[in-house]
Motif scaffolding. Structure first.
Motif, PDB file in Angstrom:
ATOM      1  N   GLY A 161       0.806  -1.204   0.000  1.00  0.00           N
ATOM      2  CA  GLY A 161       0.000   0.000   0.000  1.00  0.00           C
ATOM      3  C   GLY A 161       0.844   1.261   0.000  1.00  0.00           C
ATOM      4  N   ARG A 162       0.212   2.384  -0.313  1.00  0.00           N
ATOM      5  CA  ARG A 162       0.942   3.658  -0.373  1.00  0.00           C
ATOM      6  C   ARG A 162       1.274   4.216   1.003  1.00  0.00           C
ATOM      7  N   ARG A 163       0.598   3.742   2.052  1.00  0.00           N
ATOM      8  CA  ARG A 163       0.851   4.203   3.415  1.00  0.00           C
ATOM      9  C   ARG A 163       1.752   3.226   4.156  1.00  0.00           C
ATOM     10  N   SER A 164       2.648   3.738   4.966  1.00  0.00           N
ATOM     11  CA  SER A 164       3.529   2.880   5.759  1.00  0.00           C
ATOM     12  C   SER A 164       2.704   1.942   6.628  1.00  0.00           C
ATOM     13  N   GLY A 165       3.088   0.693   6.646  1.00  0.00           N
ATOM     14  CA  GLY A 165       2.366  -0.288   7.445  1.00  0.00           C
ATOM     15  C   GLY A 165       1.181  -0.907   6.745  1.00  0.00           C
ATOM     16  N   GLN A 166       0.843  -0.417   5.551  1.00  0.00           N
ATOM     17  CA  GLN A 166      -0.276  -0.973   4.803  1.00  0.00           C
ATOM     18  C   GLN A 166       0.225  -2.145   3.970  1.00  0.00           C
ATOM     19  N   GLY A 167      -0.232  -3.349   4.301  1.00  0.00           N
ATOM     20  CA  GLY A 167       0.264  -4.551   3.645  1.00  0.00           C
ATOM     21  C   GLY A 167      -0.592  -5.006   2.493  1.00  0.00           C
ATOM     22  N   ALA A 168      -0.470  -6.290   2.191  1.00  0.00           N
ATOM     23  CA  ALA A 168      -1.175  -6.862   1.048  1.00  0.00           C
ATOM     24  C   ALA A 168      -2.660  -7.038   1.347  1.00  0.00           C
ATOM     25  N   SER A 169      -3.479  -6.870   0.311  1.00  0.00           N
ATOM     26  CA  SER A 169      -4.921  -7.037   0.453  1.00  0.00           C
ATOM     27  C   SER A 169      -5.562  -7.067  -0.921  1.00  0.00           C
ATOM     28  N   THR A 170      -6.804  -7.553  -0.970  1.00  0.00           N
ATOM     29  CA  THR A 170      -7.603  -7.447  -2.191  1.00  0.00           C
ATOM     30  C   THR A 170      -8.204  -6.049  -2.241  1.00  0.00           C
ATOM     31  N   GLU A 171      -7.864  -5.280  -3.285  1.00  0.00           N
ATOM     32  CA  GLU A 171      -8.379  -3.917  -3.392  1.00  0.00           C
ATOM     33  C   GLU A 171      -9.769  -3.889  -4.031  1.00  0.00           C
ATOM     34  N   GLN A 172      -9.934  -4.651  -5.115  1.00  0.00           N
ATOM     35  CA  GLN A 172     -11.234  -4.628  -5.798  1.00  0.00           C
ATOM     36  C   GLN A 172     -11.376  -5.821  -6.740  1.00  0.00           C
ATOM     37  N   TRP A 173     -12.627  -6.092  -7.083  1.00  0.00           N
ATOM     38  CA  TRP A 173     -13.006  -7.021  -8.136  1.00  0.00           C
ATOM     39  C   TRP A 173     -13.753  -6.229  -9.202  1.00  0.00           C
ATOM     40  N   ARG A 174     -13.465  -6.507 -10.464  1.00  0.00           N
ATOM     41  CA  ARG A 174     -14.158  -5.838 -11.567  1.00  0.00           C
ATOM     42  C   ARG A 174     -14.816  -6.874 -12.473  1.00  0.00           C
TER      43      ARG A 174
END
Length: 219
Positions: A161-174
């Protein structure tokens, strides 16, 4: 008015009719409308150059300011069913700029295309570069002379992620469906619908409904 021109107007009108940016059904749902223009063509043996720009009208209350994008990309045919490439994109919204680079590989099997794209995203005021992986599968179906349709699904995952401490995640489904008409040898128009789902952990997912009109010129 010629019949192809009338069909073009009908496709665009259908997209506009579906656009209701100021009437989100709920706090977790919004509507947008995108207009996309593309110019693409071969610049060498197996090498394709694509330029595209979009205007994205969005609900300021639900999503944020309207957004403008411009991108340049080059793809190389490296096998009968394989292409690789990359590009750079600028995104503007309310005076804030995102610079985005990408690398991708696409594979085709009959009417099915699979694409893997890795994006590096640089935002004004961000702690660091955001790294995003996109995996898309799309199916294309001829309908009649000069008409075709596509349907596809894409997963977008944050590796960093763009913020420190922000790790991996599913952002969206299209999820996407489109109807495309070839007006001439060099010009296509399309009406597209996107259903975009943003998972939010224990909270209900956020949903965006995005009709889009697309104009593609082939040189």
């Amino acid at each position: 008015m010629t019949q192809p021109a009338a069909r073009c107007l009908l496709l665009l009108a259908a997209s506009f009719a579906a656009w209701q940016p100021s009437k989100a059904r709920a706090a977790d749902e919004d509507s947008q409308f995108w207009l996309n223009t593309v110019a693409t063509g071969k610049i060498g043996d197996g090498t394709t150059l694509t330029l595209d720009a979009s205007q994205r009208w969005r609900s300021a209350r639900e999503v944020g300011a309207d957004q403008q994008t411009i991108r340049i990309a080059i793809d190389e045919q490296v096998g009968e069913n394989t292409r690789i490439g990359g590009g750079v994109m600028l995104v503007e919204a309310a005076g804030l700029t995102e610079l985005r680079t990408h690398q991708q590989a696409s594979f085709t099997l009959g009417r099915i295309e699979a694409r893997t794209r890795l994006e590096q995203r640089f935002f004004d005021g961000a702690d660091r570069m955001e790294l995003r992986l996109r995996q898309r599968v799309q199916y294309g179906q001829p309908l009649a002379k000069d008409w075709r349709a596509t349907a596809g699904v894409e997963w977008l995952g944050l590796l960093q992620g763009r913020r420190s401490g922000q790790g991996a995640s599913t952002e969206q489904w299209r999820m996407q469906a489109s109807l495309i008409h070839r007006l001439s040898k060099n010009l296509d128009v399309g009406a597209i619908y996107w259903l975009v789902i943003f998972p939010r952990g224990a909270r209900p997912a956020k949903t965006s409904h995005i009709p889009q009109a697309a104009i593609t010129y082939r040189f």
